[in-house]
Design a protein around this motif. Structure first.
Motif, PDB file in Angstrom:
ATOM      1  N   UNK A 159       7.931  11.387   5.767  1.00 28.02           N
ATOM      2  CA  UNK A 159       7.239  12.332   6.627  1.00 28.02           C
ATOM      3  C   UNK A 159       7.358  11.980   8.095  1.00 28.02           C
ATOM      4  N   UNK A 160       7.133  12.977   8.936  1.00 24.39           N
ATOM      5  CA  UNK A 160       7.124  12.737  10.381  1.00 24.39           C
ATOM      6  C   UNK A 160       5.984  11.788  10.729  1.00 24.39           C
ATOM      7  N   UNK A 172      11.096  12.865   8.791  1.00 25.82           N
ATOM      8  CA  UNK A 172      11.020  14.312   8.539  1.00 25.82           C
ATOM      9  C   UNK A 172      12.174  14.782   7.654  1.00 25.82           C
ATOM     10  N   UNK A 173      12.317  14.088   6.524  1.00 27.78           N
ATOM     11  CA  UNK A 173      13.431  14.420   5.642  1.00 27.78           C
ATOM     12  C   UNK A 173      13.104  14.030   4.205  1.00 27.78           C
ATOM     13  N   UNK A 174      14.027  14.370   3.324  1.00 29.16           N
ATOM     14  CA  UNK A 174      13.942  13.992   1.912  1.00 29.16           C
ATOM     15  C   UNK A 174      15.236  13.281   1.556  1.00 29.16           C
ATOM     16  N   UNK A 175      15.115  12.113   0.893  1.00 27.39           N
ATOM     17  CA  UNK A 175      16.307  11.378   0.483  1.00 27.39           C
ATOM     18  C   UNK A 175      16.242  11.099  -1.011  1.00 27.39           C
ATOM     19  N   UNK A 176      17.326  10.568  -1.548  1.00 28.92           N
ATOM     20  CA  UNK A 176      17.368  10.200  -2.963  1.00 28.92           C
ATOM     21  C   UNK A 176      18.151   8.903  -3.119  1.00 28.92           C
ATOM     22  N   UNK A 190      14.365  18.322   8.602  1.00 26.18           N
ATOM     23  CA  UNK A 190      13.441  19.286   9.186  1.00 26.18           C
ATOM     24  C   UNK A 190      12.227  19.548   8.323  1.00 26.18           C
ATOM     25  N   UNK A 191      11.788  18.512   7.574  1.00 31.59           N
ATOM     26  CA  UNK A 191      10.656  18.634   6.656  1.00 31.59           C
ATOM     27  C   UNK A 191       9.521  17.775   7.216  1.00 31.59           C
ATOM     28  N   UNK A 234      18.587  22.157   6.738  1.00 33.71           N
ATOM     29  CA  UNK A 234      17.552  21.838   7.722  1.00 33.71           C
ATOM     30  C   UNK A 234      16.492  22.934   7.718  1.00 33.71           C
ATOM     31  N   UNK A 235      15.229  22.531   7.579  1.00 32.58           N
ATOM     32  CA  UNK A 235      14.132  23.486   7.464  1.00 32.58           C
ATOM     33  C   UNK A 235      13.318  23.641   8.746  1.00 32.58           C
ATOM     34  N   UNK A 236      13.803  23.054   9.859  1.00 35.16           N
ATOM     35  CA  UNK A 236      13.299  23.453  11.164  1.00 35.16           C
ATOM     36  C   UNK A 236      12.440  22.495  11.948  1.00 35.16           C
ATOM     37  N   UNK A 237      11.646  21.652  11.292  1.00 36.24           N
ATOM     38  CA  UNK A 237      10.747  20.782  12.042  1.00 36.24           C
ATOM     39  C   UNK A 237      11.549  19.808  12.918  1.00 36.24           C
ATOM     40  N   UNK A 238      11.142  19.548  14.171  1.00 30.23           N
ATOM     41  CA  UNK A 238       9.948  20.024  14.875  1.00 30.23           C
ATOM     42  C   UNK A 238      10.192  21.248  15.747  1.00 30.23           C
TER      43      UNK A 238
END
Length: 367
Positions: A159-160, A172-176, A190-191, A234-238
């Protein structure tokens, strides 16, 4: 502006820090659709957060402030846990739990830990082993919902570290990663802070909730329900919020058209957390394949929002309805419960965790 944002972030963090479970379950105040029933599965799980299911029926629950991981067992199969064990303690915000090949994985801010062969050692749990320890150490949005995908990889959000900032590609991302912590790969950017995700049966598409930023007013921006269509999305944040609102500071020079908009706006400040697809057979057929979302509830809105469990029905990738499954966790602007996660059981019933009441509930349906 950045000083103000930092101060606001500190205020928000103080509001989000876990508090003692002073409330107690008040199930008579809850409202569910006709035919649905809710009962206490266990009221002995302080700060109950993410839920994971073991192969032998154990219900594992992570916690926030307690620093503990719990194992709940229903040995007489009466729909209520008759034994609650602490299987790990002294951990840093071990919110996330994920079960894989007999082992329980636990998130602890900067580390991913594992308890090997856990269901055979509930009374003498093993010492947690470190799987990965290179995650950021910041606690702001540092707690993590984790889950294994259909690719047998462990998915971990970062999280940010703020309410609103531009933290770069490290946040602000998701990894695996592989179960042994190797081959770490970024999945999406962008999460702001996802605390719930699941994969749709059949398509294996990843869907997730995301919490919108604060301090733009009561009604914007909305929390989001999103779908990942390709790696690196990319979902935009911030820069952009809810798909159509440029951030007043960080949005300058950007366009929302360059980022993936949400599939559904969930509402401002509802604090959408755990989500799962419901694939069981106990609920009516209209729930099959629907998304169930726990909404923890607002902390700084003039009129409270969230504090409920919602159902999102889909037709293909389109949302056809968004309606309550459980309401009543707050009355007259006073909350006694805050839903965190949802987890369908093999018999088609549904577990719901509540970190304010320190409880896990079980939802059933009889025509």
């Amino acid at each position: 502006m950045r000083i103000v944002s930092c101060l606001l972030s500190m205020v928000m963090m103080s509001m989000l820090l876990p508090v003692p479970a002073l409330a107690s379950p008040q199930l008579d105040k809850l409202v569910l659709p006709k035919g649905f029933h809710i009962a206490v599965y266990s009221d002995q799980v302080p700060n109950a957060r993410e839920i994971a299911l073991g192969a032998k029926g154990t219900v594992f629950v992570g916690s926030m402030g307690a620093g503990k991981v719990y194992a709940l067992t229903d040995t007489n199969h009466d729909g209520r846990a008759d034994k609650v064990r602490v299987i790990a303690s002294g951990l840093e915000m071990p919110v996330g739990v994920a079960f894989h090949d007999g082992d329980l994985y636990v998130s602890a801010v900067s580390r991913i830990l594992v308890l090997r062969d856990i269901e055979d050692h509930l009374d003498d749990p093993p010492t947690p082993q470190v799987v990965y320890d290179k995650l950021p150490t910041k606690r702001h949005h540092g707690w993590k919902f984790i889950a294994f995908g259909p690719d047998s990889k462990l998915y971990v959000p970062i999280g940010a570290p703020c309410n609103i900032c531009n933290p770069g590609n490290g946040y602000a991302k998701l990894l695996r990663m592989n179960p042994d912590g190797s081959d770490v790969q970024d999945v999406a950017y962008g999460i702001r802070n996802t605390v719930g995700f699941d994969w749709r049966r059949g398509s294996h598409q990843l869907w997730f909730t995301d919490n919108g930023r604060d301090m733009l007013g009561d009604n914007v921006p909305s929390d989001e329900l999103n779908r990942v269509s390709h790696l690196g999305e990319n979902f935009g944040y911030p820069f952009c919020h809810e798909g159509d609102i440029l951030d007043p500071e960080f949005g300058k020079g950007h366009s929302c058209k360059n980022y993936t908009p949400p599939v559904l706006k969930l509402g401002a400040h509802v604090a959408s957390l755990g989500m799962r697809f419901y694939n069981g057979r106990q609920f009516p057929a209209s729930y099959r394949g629907a998304i169930i979302i726990a909404e923890h509830g607002s902390w700084n809105r003039t009129q409270k929002s969230g504090y409920r469990v919602m159902t999102v029905r889909l037709h293909g990738d389109k949302v056809v309805s968004y309606e309550p499954l459980i309401t009543g966790f707050q009355q007259d602007q006073k909350a006694w419960g805050r839903p965190v996660d949802v987890q369908p059981l093999p018999d088609g019933s549904l577990l719901v965790s509540d970190d304010l009441a320190g409880a896990v509930y079980r939802v059933t349906y009889t025509p």
